[in-house]
Design an enzyme around this catalytic site. Structure first.
Site, PDB file in Angstrom:
ATOM      1  N   ARG A   1       0.812  -1.236   0.000  1.00  0.00           N
ATOM      2  CA  ARG A   1       0.000   0.000   0.000  1.00  0.00           C
ATOM      3  C   ARG A   1       0.839   1.278   0.000  1.00  0.00           C
ATOM      4  O   ARG A   1       0.385   2.350   0.352  1.00  0.00           O
ATOM      5  CB  ARG A   1      -0.988   0.022   1.167  1.00  0.00           C
TER       6      ARG A   1
ATOM      7  N   LYS B   1       3.899  11.298 -11.697  1.00  0.00           N
ATOM      8  CA  LYS B   1       3.020  10.467 -12.535  1.00  0.00           C
ATOM      9  C   LYS B   1       3.714   9.132 -12.747  1.00  0.00           C
ATOM     10  O   LYS B   1       4.849   9.088 -13.234  1.00  0.00           O
ATOM     11  CB  LYS B   1       2.758  11.130 -13.885  1.00  0.00           C
TER      12      LYS B   1
ATOM     13  N   GLU C   1      10.706  17.279 -25.202  1.00  0.00           N
ATOM     14  CA  GLU C   1      10.017  17.704 -23.966  1.00  0.00           C
ATOM     15  C   GLU C   1      10.597  19.024 -23.465  1.00  0.00           C
ATOM     16  O   GLU C   1       9.898  19.816 -22.820  1.00  0.00           O
ATOM     17  CB  GLU C   1      10.124  16.622 -22.882  1.00  0.00           C
TER      18      GLU C   1
ATOM     19  N   LYS D   1       8.668  22.615 -14.689  1.00  0.00           N
ATOM     20  CA  LYS D   1       7.760  21.519 -14.332  1.00  0.00           C
ATOM     21  C   LYS D   1       7.394  21.578 -12.851  1.00  0.00           C
ATOM     22  O   LYS D   1       6.214  21.425 -12.490  1.00  0.00           O
ATOM     23  CB  LYS D   1       8.379  20.164 -14.679  1.00  0.00           C
TER      24      LYS D   1
ATOM     25  N   GLU E   1      -3.503  17.305 -11.486  1.00  0.00           N
ATOM     26  CA  GLU E   1      -4.032  17.700 -12.790  1.00  0.00           C
ATOM     27  C   GLU E   1      -5.526  18.003 -12.757  1.00  0.00           C
ATOM     28  O   GLU E   1      -6.304  17.521 -13.575  1.00  0.00           O
ATOM     29  CB  GLU E   1      -3.715  16.622 -13.852  1.00  0.00           C
TER      30      GLU E   1
ATOM     31  N   ARG F   1      -2.080  21.592 -14.757  1.00  0.00           N
ATOM     32  CA  ARG F   1      -1.029  20.630 -15.081  1.00  0.00           C
ATOM     33  C   ARG F   1      -1.171  20.058 -16.487  1.00  0.00           C
ATOM     34  O   ARG F   1      -0.195  19.631 -17.091  1.00  0.00           O
ATOM     35  CB  ARG F   1      -0.993  19.509 -14.035  1.00  0.00           C
TER      36      ARG F   1
ATOM     37  N   ASN G   1       1.009  18.608 -21.134  1.00  0.00           N
ATOM     38  CA  ASN G   1       0.699  17.616 -22.167  1.00  0.00           C
ATOM     39  C   ASN G   1       0.572  18.232 -23.549  1.00  0.00           C
ATOM     40  O   ASN G   1      -0.072  17.641 -24.437  1.00  0.00           O
ATOM     41  CB  ASN G   1      -0.585  16.870 -21.807  1.00  0.00           C
TER      42      ASN G   1
ATOM     43  N   HIS H   1       0.723  16.002 -26.566  1.00  0.00           N
ATOM     44  CA  HIS H   1       0.652  14.607 -26.115  1.00  0.00           C
ATOM     45  C   HIS H   1      -0.613  13.890 -26.579  1.00  0.00           C
ATOM     46  O   HIS H   1      -0.601  12.678 -26.755  1.00  0.00           O
ATOM     47  CB  HIS H   1       0.755  14.530 -24.595  1.00  0.00           C
TER      48      HIS H   1
ATOM     49  N   HIS I   1       0.274  10.651 -28.180  1.00  0.00           N
ATOM     50  CA  HIS I   1      -0.110   9.339 -27.637  1.00  0.00           C
ATOM     51  C   HIS I   1      -0.857   8.532 -28.696  1.00  0.00           C
ATOM     52  O   HIS I   1      -0.712   7.307 -28.777  1.00  0.00           O
ATOM     53  CB  HIS I   1      -0.978   9.501 -26.391  1.00  0.00           C
TER      54      HIS I   1
ATOM     55  N   HIS J   1       8.657   8.130 -27.507  1.00  0.00           N
ATOM     56  CA  HIS J   1       7.679   9.056 -26.916  1.00  0.00           C
ATOM     57  C   HIS J   1       7.991  10.500 -27.322  1.00  0.00           C
ATOM     58  O   HIS J   1       7.106  11.239 -27.774  1.00  0.00           O
ATOM     59  CB  HIS J   1       7.690   8.908 -25.391  1.00  0.00           C
TER      60      HIS J   1
HETATM   61  P1  NAD Z   1      13.158   4.811 -22.083  1.00  0.00           P
HETATM   62  O1  NAD Z   1      12.954   4.696 -20.647  1.00  0.00           O
HETATM   63  O2  NAD Z   1      12.631   3.742 -22.959  1.00  0.00           O
HETATM   64  O3  NAD Z   1      14.714   5.009 -22.383  1.00  0.00           O
HETATM   65  C1  NAD Z   1      15.140   5.173 -23.697  1.00  0.00           C
HETATM   66  C2  NAD Z   1      16.268   4.194 -24.073  1.00  0.00           C
HETATM   67  O4  NAD Z   1      17.517   4.654 -23.542  1.00  0.00           O
HETATM   68  C3  NAD Z   1      16.095   2.790 -23.534  1.00  0.00           C
HETATM   69  O5  NAD Z   1      16.536   1.875 -24.487  1.00  0.00           O
HETATM   70  C4  NAD Z   1      17.015   2.782 -22.320  1.00  0.00           C
HETATM   71  O6  NAD Z   1      17.435   1.491 -21.958  1.00  0.00           O
HETATM   72  C5  NAD Z   1      18.155   3.606 -22.823  1.00  0.00           C
HETATM   73  N1  NAD Z   1      18.956   4.278 -21.797  1.00  0.00           N
HETATM   74  C6  NAD Z   1      18.504   4.859 -20.668  1.00  0.00           C
HETATM   75  N2  NAD Z   1      19.497   5.531 -20.076  1.00  0.00           N
HETATM   76  C7  NAD Z   1      20.598   5.358 -20.825  1.00  0.00           C
HETATM   77  C8  NAD Z   1      21.935   5.825 -20.713  1.00  0.00           C
HETATM   78  N3  NAD Z   1      22.320   6.665 -19.752  1.00  0.00           N
HETATM   79  N4  NAD Z   1      22.812   5.427 -21.665  1.00  0.00           N
HETATM   80  C9  NAD Z   1      22.416   4.624 -22.685  1.00  0.00           C
HETATM   81  N5  NAD Z   1      21.164   4.177 -22.857  1.00  0.00           N
HETATM   82  C10 NAD Z   1      20.262   4.551 -21.925  1.00  0.00           C
HETATM   83  O7  NAD Z   1      12.529   6.179 -22.645  1.00  0.00           O
HETATM   84  P2  NAD Z   1      12.453   7.661 -22.067  1.00  0.00           P
HETATM   85  O8  NAD Z   1      12.435   8.527 -23.255  1.00  0.00           O
HETATM   86  O9  NAD Z   1      13.427   7.894 -21.005  1.00  0.00           O
HETATM   87  O10 NAD Z   1      11.013   7.685 -21.383  1.00  0.00           O
HETATM   88  C11 NAD Z   1       9.830   7.517 -22.125  1.00  0.00           C
HETATM   89  C12 NAD Z   1       8.734   7.060 -21.194  1.00  0.00           C
HETATM   90  O11 NAD Z   1       8.511   8.058 -20.210  1.00  0.00           O
HETATM   91  C13 NAD Z   1       7.421   6.809 -21.878  1.00  0.00           C
HETATM   92  O12 NAD Z   1       6.886   5.602 -21.402  1.00  0.00           O
HETATM   93  C14 NAD Z   1       6.552   7.972 -21.430  1.00  0.00           C
HETATM   94  O13 NAD Z   1       5.199   7.659 -21.381  1.00  0.00           O
HETATM   95  C15 NAD Z   1       7.108   8.254 -20.079  1.00  0.00           C
HETATM   96  N6  NAD Z   1       6.900   9.627 -19.614  1.00  0.00           N
HETATM   97  C16 NAD Z   1       6.385   9.790 -18.387  1.00  0.00           C
HETATM   98  C17 NAD Z   1       6.212  11.063 -17.883  1.00  0.00           C
HETATM   99  C18 NAD Z   1       5.738  11.233 -16.473  1.00  0.00           C
HETATM  100  O14 NAD Z   1       5.416  12.371 -16.095  1.00  0.00           O
HETATM  101  N7  NAD Z   1       5.704  10.203 -15.676  1.00  0.00           N
HETATM  102  C19 NAD Z   1       6.544  12.176 -18.651  1.00  0.00           C
HETATM  103  C20 NAD Z   1       7.062  11.972 -19.927  1.00  0.00           C
HETATM  104  C21 NAD Z   1       7.241  10.676 -20.392  1.00  0.00           C
HETATM  105  N1  GLY Z   2       4.386  14.749 -18.438  1.00  0.00           N
HETATM  106  C1  GLY Z   2       3.178  15.379 -18.060  1.00  0.00           C
HETATM  107  C2  GLY Z   2       3.000  15.544 -16.593  1.00  0.00           C
HETATM  108  O1  GLY Z   2       3.849  15.186 -15.805  1.00  0.00           O
HETATM  109  O2  GLY Z   2       1.990  16.029 -16.189  1.00  0.00           O
END
Ligand code: NAD
Ligand code: GLY
Length: 360
Positions: free
Chosen positions: A118, A140, A182, A224, A234, A238, A242, A245, A249, A262
């Site tokens: 939890r 998030k 971003e 942010k 949100e 907030r 997006n 997005h 998406h 992404h």
């Molecule tokens: P990812 O986590 O897939 O990483 C991208 C690639 O880089 C992967 O292959 C990973 O293994 C590799 N990698 C990571 N660090 C590395 C490093 N230092 N050196 C070499 N390779 C490395 O992608 P991302 O772009 O980091 O994240 C995208 C995700 O984040 C999506 O799922 C998206 O929905 C999510 N997201 C969430 C929020 C949020 O607010 N929570 C905001 C934006 C995006």
């Molecule tokens: N990436 C959008 C948010 O964190 O709200």
């Protein structure tokens, strides 16, 4: 090192930004309350940085979970494998989960922390540019569903974020560009001066200049953190985070998770949002051209996939989390550096945007 704060009352937390932070246990340890730690990472990041992190945690019981790499693995099934390690290694309620990876690892680890017994503590150690400037901050967390991105999850804040910019040295160029998408977003939604800075410093960012990258991470996180502090869950504001997005998406879902990164989908989506904003008279043709040019310079796509037709967009955009009472809501530009959220969308203009923004 720079230290920012996400101001959320008694759940406020620091974001540490700088080089070689991973080997500074004095930053992490004050945020670990018990004796147990579970580091969640993936098969690409583990060989690069897991040993270094574990060495910094030598005073704790450290267990590790190594997930398969990629957006296509951001599923409930892969996520639940984190609990196998937590339970078999008898992690209790004082354990701390540490996400070591990009946004995929961060979102899944945060969601595991939100639900294990939890709710237990977690720490974000983002390793991609995108995760340093966006996903690690703001709480998030979640996983994808075949019918929609990030549809299952929770708001759950970390205890701290450690953005060690030296980890970006191993990041592939395509992933660096995805993070820049971003970053451009903040310039467009709330920080026009930063947009101009990006126009002047894009070459340095792409060349991996550490000073430029650290500045971009800091400025993005400031933007942010400011929005999250005002509207954590949100309720309204907030949603401006997006921008692009809703279109993006839809592209990610239609193309199959992982085929478009992404950040790439967000870039094409931001052009669509800017195009529609231009049609509404909120920004000029010249300003729209500047948005497109900046994203192109970052080697990002500025057109939607040629095989996506408007009805597919509309269907996929209909499952967006911003849809309210069945009505589509979009984040658009009111001017350069200012975003609005609106459901007042002219169907004809939207159709024109779909037509104008489709690749040949
Ligand atoms: P990812 O986590 O897939 O990483 C991208 C690639 O880089 C992967 O292959 C990973 O293994 C590799 N990698 C990571 N660090 C590395 C490093 N230092 N050196 C070499 N390779 C490395 O992608 P991302 O772009 O980091 O994240 C995208 C995700 O984040 C999506 O799922 C998206 O929905 C999510 N997201 C969430 C929020 C949020 O607010 N929570 C905001 C934006 C995006
Ligand atoms: N990436 C959008 C948010 O964190 O709200």
């Amino acid at each position: 090192m720079q230290v920012l704060t996400v101001n959320l009352g008694d759940r406020s937390y620091p974001i540490y930004i700088g080089e070689q932070l991973l080997s500074q246990p004095e930053l992490l340890c004050p945020h670990i309350r018990g004796r147990q730690v579970c580091v969640v990472t993936n098969e690409t990041v583990a060989p690069l940085y897991l040993d270094k992190l574990c060495a910094a945690l030598s005073d704790y019981q450290v267990d590790t979970v190594i997930l398969p790499d990629g957006e296509s693995h951001k599923t409930l099934q892969v996520w639940s494998s984190i609990f196998d390690t937590l339970l078999s290694s008898r992690h209790n309620r004082t354990t701390t989960l540490i996400a070591l990876g990009g946004g995929v690892v961060g979102d899944m680890t945060g969601f595991a922390a939100a639900t294990y017994q939890r709710g237990v503590d977690f720490i974000q150690i983002p390793t991609t540019l995108l995760s340093m400037v966006d996903s690690s901050v703001g709480g998030k967390t979640g996983v994808n569903h075949p019918l929609g991105k990030n549809m299952i999850g929770a708001f759950y804040q970390p205890r701290c974020v450690l953005a060690d910019t030296s980890l970006l040295r191993t990041l592939p160029a395509r992933e660096l560009s995805a993070g820049i998408a971003e970053i451009v977003k903040y310039g467009l939604i709330s920080d026009y001066d930063f947009f101009v800075w990006l126009e002047n410093n894009m070459d340095d960012l792409l060349a991996g200049d550490m000073t430029a990258l650290a500045y971009a991470v800091k400025r993005s996180c400031e933007n942010k953190a400011d929005v999250v502090a005002q509207d954590e869950h949100e309720g309204g504001l907030r949603a401006i985070l997006n921008l692009g997005h809703t279109f993006g998406h839809a592209i990610e879902t239609a193309q199959g998770y992982g085929n478009w990164l992404h950040g790439e989908a967000v870039a094409a989506g931001m052009v669509m949002a800017a195009d529609l904003s231009c049609r509404r008279g909120a920004i000029s043709n010249d300003e729209l051209a500047r948005v497109i040019h900046l994203l192109q310079r970052a080697n990002l796509p500025v057109k939607a996939p040629s095989d996506m037709i408007p009805t597919q967009f509309m269907e996929l955009m209909g499952v967006d989390k911003k849809v309210l009472d069945g009505r589509l809501r979009l984040v658009l530009l009111e001017s350069m550096g200012k975003a609005i959220i609106t459901s007042d969308i002219d169907a004809g203009m939207l159709q024109d945007t779909f037509d104008a923004c489709k690749a040949d």
